[in-house]
Write an enzyme that holds these catalytic residues in place. Structure first.
Site, mmCIF file in Angstrom:
data_model
loop_
_atom_site.group_PDB
_atom_site.id
_atom_site.type_symbol
_atom_site.label_atom_id
_atom_site.label_comp_id
_atom_site.label_asym_id
_atom_site.label_seq_id
_atom_site.Cartn_x
_atom_site.Cartn_y
_atom_site.Cartn_z
ATOM 1 N N CYS A 88 -4.074 -7.339 5.928
ATOM 2 C CA CYS A 88 -3.514 -8.418 4.477
ATOM 3 C C CYS A 88 -3.955 -7.545 2.773
ATOM 4 O O CYS A 88 -3.048 -7.411 2.007
ATOM 5 C CB CYS A 88 -4.251 -9.583 4.720
ATOM 6 N N LYS A 118 1.505 -11.037 6.296
ATOM 7 C CA LYS A 118 -0.006 -10.058 6.228
ATOM 8 C C LYS A 118 0.243 -10.102 4.405
ATOM 9 O O LYS A 118 -0.402 -10.121 3.821
ATOM 10 C CB LYS A 118 0.194 -8.863 6.742
ATOM 11 N N VAL A 149 -9.619 -10.157 2.670
ATOM 12 C CA VAL A 149 -9.799 -9.717 4.175
ATOM 13 C C VAL A 149 -8.164 -9.002 4.509
ATOM 14 O O VAL A 149 -7.393 -10.573 3.982
ATOM 15 C CB VAL A 149 -10.880 -10.518 4.616
ATOM 16 N N THR A 150 -8.596 -8.866 5.498
ATOM 17 C CA THR A 150 -9.206 -7.623 5.900
ATOM 18 C C THR A 150 -8.540 -6.451 5.492
ATOM 19 O O THR A 150 -6.937 -6.374 5.158
ATOM 20 C CB THR A 150 -9.126 -7.060 7.585
ATOM 21 N N LYS A 179 0.688 -17.997 2.393
ATOM 22 C CA LYS A 179 1.580 -17.037 2.893
ATOM 23 C C LYS A 179 1.787 -16.985 4.938
ATOM 24 O O LYS A 179 0.674 -16.784 5.367
ATOM 25 C CB LYS A 179 1.448 -15.290 2.622
ATOM 26 N N ASP A 199 -6.836 -13.918 1.757
ATOM 27 C CA ASP A 199 -7.424 -14.739 2.981
ATOM 28 C C ASP A 199 -8.729 -15.141 3.295
ATOM 29 O O ASP A 199 -9.093 -14.706 4.312
ATOM 30 C CB ASP A 199 -6.502 -14.216 3.958
ATOM 31 N N GLN A 217 -4.053 11.540 -2.536
ATOM 32 C CA GLN A 217 -2.192 12.134 -2.868
ATOM 33 C C GLN A 217 -2.428 11.353 -4.894
ATOM 34 O O GLN A 217 -0.814 10.786 -4.701
ATOM 35 C CB GLN A 217 -1.027 11.002 -2.327
HETATM 36 C C1 C5J Z 1 -5.528 -10.761 7.055
HETATM 37 C C2 C5J Z 1 -5.767 -10.250 9.864
HETATM 38 N N1 C5J Z 1 -5.582 -11.085 6.690
HETATM 39 N N2 C5J Z 1 -6.440 -9.771 10.067
HETATM 40 N N3 C5J Z 1 -5.471 -11.309 8.557
HETATM 41 O O1 C5J Z 1 -5.798 -9.293 6.987
HETATM 42 O O2 C5J Z 1 -4.560 -10.727 10.730
#
Ligand code: C5J
Length: 229
Positions: free
Chosen positions: A163, A133, A158-159, A130, A25, A203
């Site tokens: 996602c 997320k 990101v982020t 997509k 993204d 972990q």
């Molecule tokens: C992504 C969002 N790509 N933060 N989307 O992380 O809404």
């Protein structure tokens, strides 16, 4: 030929031919003013730090002949794939589907939905659109990876806590080994970025491994196409 990358919680062994780089993204809607990220009140300049490291790992993965996949989050123009619970967030007039300076917010085909120019996909690199997320939800990503015998995912984008994290969790449940490239990811919330990375490698690596772009590129260097031993 296997390679090893220093990583948390342990060195990460992989074979380039069985690995893919997934760039999540890196779209104008998240990184540039006037898009979805800013409409939710975020300082989009905080994501810029990931661009250089993403460029570096993209160049190294391409040179090594690795599969490179890009994702874009976004919705159909009629919003038929956008759950109301997602659309009804943020200030009215600046929500998914509303008009903005880069076209309709988070809508496929609009300028804001594009991947930023600095990280533009090359011809032949798959781009996964997509609606959610996670990059596995309601997409063709999983068969695309299975058909090519991919077992390892290098994940950037990101982020970090949204996602990237959702995709890594989905991948982990499906049996893929994921290495998240810390500096090639970013968040509007630096503290979430740091914690999200810790959650992945804690972990014993409950969701995967974490390393850095310089370490990934160094490990890929000897594997430049045609040069791997
Ligand atoms: C992504 C969002 N790509 N933060 N989307 O992380 O809404």
């Amino acid at each position: 030929m296997a390679a090893v990358i220093p990583a948390d919680p342990a060195p990460f062994a992989f074979t380039p031919a069985r690995s893919a780089l997934v760039v999540i993204d890196m779209q104008r809607d998240f990184l540039e003013p006037g898009g979805f990220g800013e409409s939710l009140g975020n300082d989009v300049s905080l994501l810029a730090s990931a661009i250089g490291p993403c460029q570096a790992v993209l160049a190294a993965a391409r040179a090594a002949g690795m599969l490179v996949i890009h994702t874009r989050e976004g919705h159909r123009p009629d919003l038929s794939d956008a759950p109301p619970a997602k659309v009804e967030r943020g200030p009215k007039g600046q929500r998914i589907g509303d008009p903005g300076p880069m076209g309709r917010i988070l809508i496929r085909g609009e300028p804001g939905h594009d991947i930023i120019e600095a990280l533009a996909p090359l011809p032949g690199e798959p781009v996964i659109d997509k609606p959610g997320k996670g990059a596995f939800y309601a997409t063709e990503l999983e068969p695309m990876l299975r058909h090519r015998g991919i077992e390892v995912l290098f994940v950037a984008g990101v982020t970090t806590e949204v996602c990237v994290h959702t995709t890594v969790r989905e991948a982990n449940d499906r049996g893929f080994r994921c290495l998240v490239i810390a500096d090639a990811c970013a968040s509007y919330f630096p503290e979430f970025h740091a914690t999200a990375l810790r959650m992945i490698s804690a972990q014993g690596g409950i969701f995967g491994w974490v390393s850095e772009a310089a370490r990934v590129t160094a490990a890929l260097h000897p594997h430049r196409e045609g040069k791997a031993a």
